[in-house]
Motif scaffolding. Structure first.
Motif, PDB file in Angstrom:
ATOM      1  N   TYR A  78       0.853  -1.245   0.043  1.00 19.30           N
ATOM      2  CA  TYR A  78      -0.061   0.003   0.048  1.00 19.30           C
ATOM      3  C   TYR A  78       0.830   1.317   0.012  1.00 19.30           C
ATOM      4  CZ  TYR A  78      -3.543  -3.446   0.599  1.00 19.30           C
ATOM      5  OH  TYR A  78      -4.330  -4.602   0.523  1.00 19.30           O
ATOM      6  N   PHE A 119      -5.416  -1.113  -5.350  1.00 19.15           N
ATOM      7  CA  PHE A 119      -6.275  -1.904  -4.678  1.00 19.15           C
ATOM      8  C   PHE A 119      -7.630  -1.310  -4.984  1.00 19.15           C
ATOM      9  CE2 PHE A 119      -8.649  -2.602  -0.900  1.00 19.15           C
ATOM     10  CZ  PHE A 119      -8.839  -3.897  -0.804  1.00 19.15           C
ATOM     11  N   ILE A 139      -9.052  -2.753  -7.891  1.00 21.58           N
ATOM     12  CA  ILE A 139      -9.258  -4.140  -7.692  1.00 21.58           C
ATOM     13  C   ILE A 139     -10.970  -4.190  -6.991  1.00 21.58           C
ATOM     14  CG2 ILE A 139      -9.125  -6.325  -6.070  1.00 21.58           C
ATOM     15  CD1 ILE A 139      -5.839  -5.661  -6.136  1.00 21.58           C
ATOM     16  N   TYR A 172     -13.844  -9.496  -8.452  1.00 20.87           N
ATOM     17  CA  TYR A 172     -13.762  -9.151  -6.935  1.00 20.87           C
ATOM     18  C   TYR A 172     -15.012  -8.935  -6.073  1.00 20.87           C
ATOM     19  CZ  TYR A 172     -10.920  -8.056  -2.566  1.00 20.87           C
ATOM     20  OH  TYR A 172     -10.415  -8.106  -1.342  1.00 20.87           O
ATOM     21  N   GLY A 183     -13.731  -5.248   4.926  1.00 18.45           N
ATOM     22  CA  GLY A 183     -13.135  -5.665   3.509  1.00 18.45           C
ATOM     23  C   GLY A 183     -12.149  -6.990   3.910  1.00 18.45           C
ATOM     24  N   SER A 184     -12.491  -7.618   5.107  1.00 20.92           N
ATOM     25  CA  SER A 184     -11.808  -8.888   5.378  1.00 20.92           C
ATOM     26  C   SER A 184     -10.396  -8.707   5.532  1.00 20.92           C
ATOM     27  CB  SER A 184     -12.254  -9.876   4.457  1.00 20.92           C
ATOM     28  OG  SER A 184     -12.060 -11.176   5.095  1.00 20.92           O
ATOM     29  N   SER A 185     -10.046  -7.497   6.004  1.00 23.71           N
ATOM     30  CA  SER A 185      -8.755  -7.323   5.992  1.00 23.71           C
ATOM     31  C   SER A 185      -8.082  -8.209   7.106  1.00 23.71           C
ATOM     32  CB  SER A 185      -8.288  -5.653   6.445  1.00 23.71           C
ATOM     33  OG  SER A 185      -8.825  -4.978   5.460  1.00 23.71           O
ATOM     34  N   ASN A 194      -6.115 -11.033   6.015  1.00 26.55           N
ATOM     35  CA  ASN A 194      -4.614 -10.891   5.851  1.00 26.55           C
ATOM     36  C   ASN A 194      -3.661 -11.294   6.824  1.00 26.55           C
ATOM     37  OD1 ASN A 194      -5.731  -8.280   3.568  1.00 26.55           O
ATOM     38  ND2 ASN A 194      -5.180 -10.548   2.914  1.00 26.55           N
ATOM     39  N   TYR A 245      -9.100 -13.318  -7.575  1.00 25.98           N
ATOM     40  CA  TYR A 245      -7.670 -13.017  -7.150  1.00 25.98           C
ATOM     41  C   TYR A 245      -6.955 -13.019  -8.684  1.00 25.98           C
ATOM     42  CZ  TYR A 245      -8.904 -12.576  -2.179  1.00 25.98           C
ATOM     43  OH  TYR A 245      -9.318 -12.289  -1.123  1.00 25.98           O
ATOM     44  N   THR A 257      -5.043  -7.182 -10.406  1.00 28.49           N
ATOM     45  CA  THR A 257      -4.443  -7.742  -9.099  1.00 28.49           C
ATOM     46  C   THR A 257      -2.996  -8.158  -9.434  1.00 28.49           C
ATOM     47  OG1 THR A 257      -6.585  -8.713  -8.569  1.00 28.49           O
ATOM     48  CG2 THR A 257      -4.726  -9.582  -7.397  1.00 28.49           C
ATOM     49  N   PHE A 297      -1.053  -4.958  -9.105  1.00 24.77           N
ATOM     50  CA  PHE A 297      -0.940  -4.691  -7.486  1.00 24.77           C
ATOM     51  C   PHE A 297       0.228  -5.535  -6.935  1.00 24.77           C
ATOM     52  CE2 PHE A 297      -2.848  -5.976  -3.213  1.00 24.77           C
ATOM     53  CZ  PHE A 297      -3.048  -4.984  -2.808  1.00 24.77           C
ATOM     54  N   MET A 327      -0.964 -15.301  -2.481  1.00 22.51           N
ATOM     55  CA  MET A 327      -0.449 -14.592  -3.620  1.00 22.51           C
ATOM     56  C   MET A 327       1.028 -14.863  -3.547  1.00 22.51           C
ATOM     57  SD  MET A 327      -2.708 -11.637  -4.810  1.00 22.51           S
ATOM     58  CE  MET A 327      -1.827 -10.359  -4.178  1.00 22.51           C
ATOM     59  N   GLU A 360       1.211 -12.628   0.222  1.00 23.54           N
ATOM     60  CA  GLU A 360       0.083 -12.497   0.910  1.00 23.54           C
ATOM     61  C   GLU A 360      -0.840 -13.643   0.817  1.00 23.54           C
ATOM     62  OE1 GLU A 360      -3.365  -8.995   0.728  1.00 23.54           O
ATOM     63  OE2 GLU A 360      -3.782 -10.467  -1.254  1.00 23.54           O
ATOM     64  N   SER A 397      -4.830 -14.650   2.500  1.00 19.25           N
ATOM     65  CA  SER A 397      -5.958 -14.140   2.723  1.00 19.25           C
ATOM     66  C   SER A 397      -7.215 -15.024   2.812  1.00 19.25           C
ATOM     67  CB  SER A 397      -6.634 -13.576   1.221  1.00 19.25           C
ATOM     68  OG  SER A 397      -7.928 -12.583   1.470  1.00 19.25           O
TER      69      SER A 397
HETATM   70  C1  AVI Z   1      -7.270  -6.164   1.690  1.00 20.76           C
HETATM   71  N1  AVI Z   1      -7.498  -7.602   1.454  1.00 20.76           N
HETATM   72  C2  AVI Z   1      -8.565  -7.792   2.432  1.00 20.76           C
HETATM   73  C3  AVI Z   1      -7.732  -7.723   0.238  1.00 20.76           C
HETATM   74  C4  AVI Z   1      -7.821  -9.476   0.196  1.00 20.76           C
HETATM   75  O1  AVI Z   1      -8.969  -9.865  -0.437  1.00 20.76           O
HETATM   76  O2  AVI Z   1      -7.146 -10.159   0.773  1.00 20.76           O
HETATM   77  C5  AVI Z   1      -6.065  -7.581  -0.534  1.00 20.76           C
HETATM   78  C6  AVI Z   1      -6.074  -8.249  -1.912  1.00 20.76           C
HETATM   79  N2  AVI Z   1      -5.261  -9.035  -2.503  1.00 20.76           N
HETATM   80  C7  AVI Z   1      -5.586  -9.238  -3.711  1.00 20.76           C
HETATM   81  N3  AVI Z   1      -6.833  -8.715  -3.930  1.00 20.76           N
HETATM   82  C8  AVI Z   1      -7.233  -8.040  -2.842  1.00 20.76           C
END
Ligand code: AVI
Length: 319
Positions: free
Chosen positions: A40, A48, A51, A57, A161-163, A166, A206, A213, A216, A252, A280, A282
């Motif tokens: 970020y 993002f 996305i 998404y 956002g379900s952060s 992560n 994704y 994505t 990103f 990811m 990442e 998720s």
């Molecule tokens: C911020 N987060 C919740 C997103 C997710 O879906 O895990 C980040 C993201 N990574 C790829 N697409 C979105």
């Protein structure tokens, strides 16, 4: 500068110090990794945001639908005149769905991306002149106290956002426990959680067809070039995202397309062809699994809202 936003610099230089230390640590590991919080920068935050508008998404679209439908219910349970504290506020878009119904007395947006935070909180202050708007640039994954001078009698946390997905589940639990000083007993926390579902829907979300994505994910390497003078060629890597069923998470990665050596701060890192940087996770939860996790962290589940297809959920938890 719009003085309507009260800005609090909680950590004057958090990102760059931890970027260097954490990236080097991650590249030295056997499975190379980088924390997703480093996605970020300004460009990463913009990507993002894009996305969130991709047709594949679904989390943003569905969460917004749930919040819009449940706003009155949420206001009833969370009460009026609260201090709404948004963790990882980004574009501060979703909170707009709650403001008219909740009528909080103040809003605090916390985000790691300083310029993006300033832009979005200024827009919020301009659009809601009755709202006292605060912004704090901070890494919310570290334990945090409230900025001085922010009176916070009725705090309600907002973490959409379900952060939280992560974080690894144990880190998610520790993170929620770490919110106790910010959210004392009796206060509420509204959290968005993406739900476990079929692999194809998850993987499509994704791997959007427009490649946003992928851009990103690859932007992380651009960031290393600009901010750490890394000698690394983004075109020598490709985006990869897949569902790991055993761990119930999307992973990811950035996959090295050839054997290569990259240099960061004078340190050389060797990549085999096909070797990856894990960028990442998720995690996807069932409603029951998430309620059990938040319960262990001292938050009691009070209400949960979902959509007709049970793709996403929004939880109101009480401390
Ligand atoms: C911020 N987060 C919740 C997103 C997710 O879906 O895990 C980040 C993201 N990574 C790829 N697409 C979105």
């Amino acid at each position: 500068m719009n003085l309507a936003v009260k800005f609090h610099d909680l950590h004057p230089t958090p990102a760059i110090t931890s970027l260097r230390v954490e990236i080097l640590m991650g590249f030295r590991a056997e499975q190379k990794f980088a924390s997703p919080k480093f996605f970020y920068d300004q460009r990463g935050s913009e990507l993002f945001n894009q996305i969130c508008h991709q047709p594949e998404y679904y989390p943003t679209r569905i969460e917004e639908e749930i919040l819009a439908n449940a706003a009155e219910d949420i206001a009833r349970i969370a009460g009026h005149e609260a201090t709404l504290i948004e963790l990882g506020s980004g574009a501060s878009r979703k909170v707009r769905l709650l403001l008219e119904a909740m009528r909080p007395s103040s809003y605090l947006g916390i985000d790691i991306s300083r310029d993006f935070l300033l832009e979005s909180t200024r827009r919020l202050a301009a659009d809601y002149p009755w709202l006292e708007v605060h912004a704090a640039c901070a890494d919310f994954s570290c334990n945090m106290a409230l900025p001085d001078g922010l009176c916070c009698e009725r705090p309600v946390g907002f973490f959409p956002g379900s952060s939280i997905g992560n974080f690894d589940p144990q880190d998610a639990e520790d993170f929620l426990r770490g919110l106790h000083p910010l959210l004392p007993t009796g206060s509420g926390l509204l959290v968005g959680i993406d739900l476990l579902k079929d692999k194809s829907t998850l993987e499509a979300a994704y791997n959007d067809a427009a490649g946003v994505t992928a851009a990103f994910n690859l932007n992380l390497l651009e960031r290393l070039r600009h901010e750490l003078n890394a000698e690394i060629e983004p075109e020598n890597f490709r985006h990869q995202a897949f569902f790991n069923e055993e761990q119930s998470r999307i992973e990811m990665h950035l996959v090295s397309q050839l054997p290569q050596v990259v240099t960061i701060e004078g340190e050389r890192f060797r990549f085999l062809e096909g070797e990856t940087i894990h960028t990442e996770n998720s995690y996807k939860y069932t409603i029951g699994n998430f309620q059990a996790l938040s319960g262990r962290a001292g938050f009691e589940a009070q209400r949960c809202w979902t959509d007709a297809n049970s793709l996403f959920s929004v939880h109101y938890l009480k401390r």
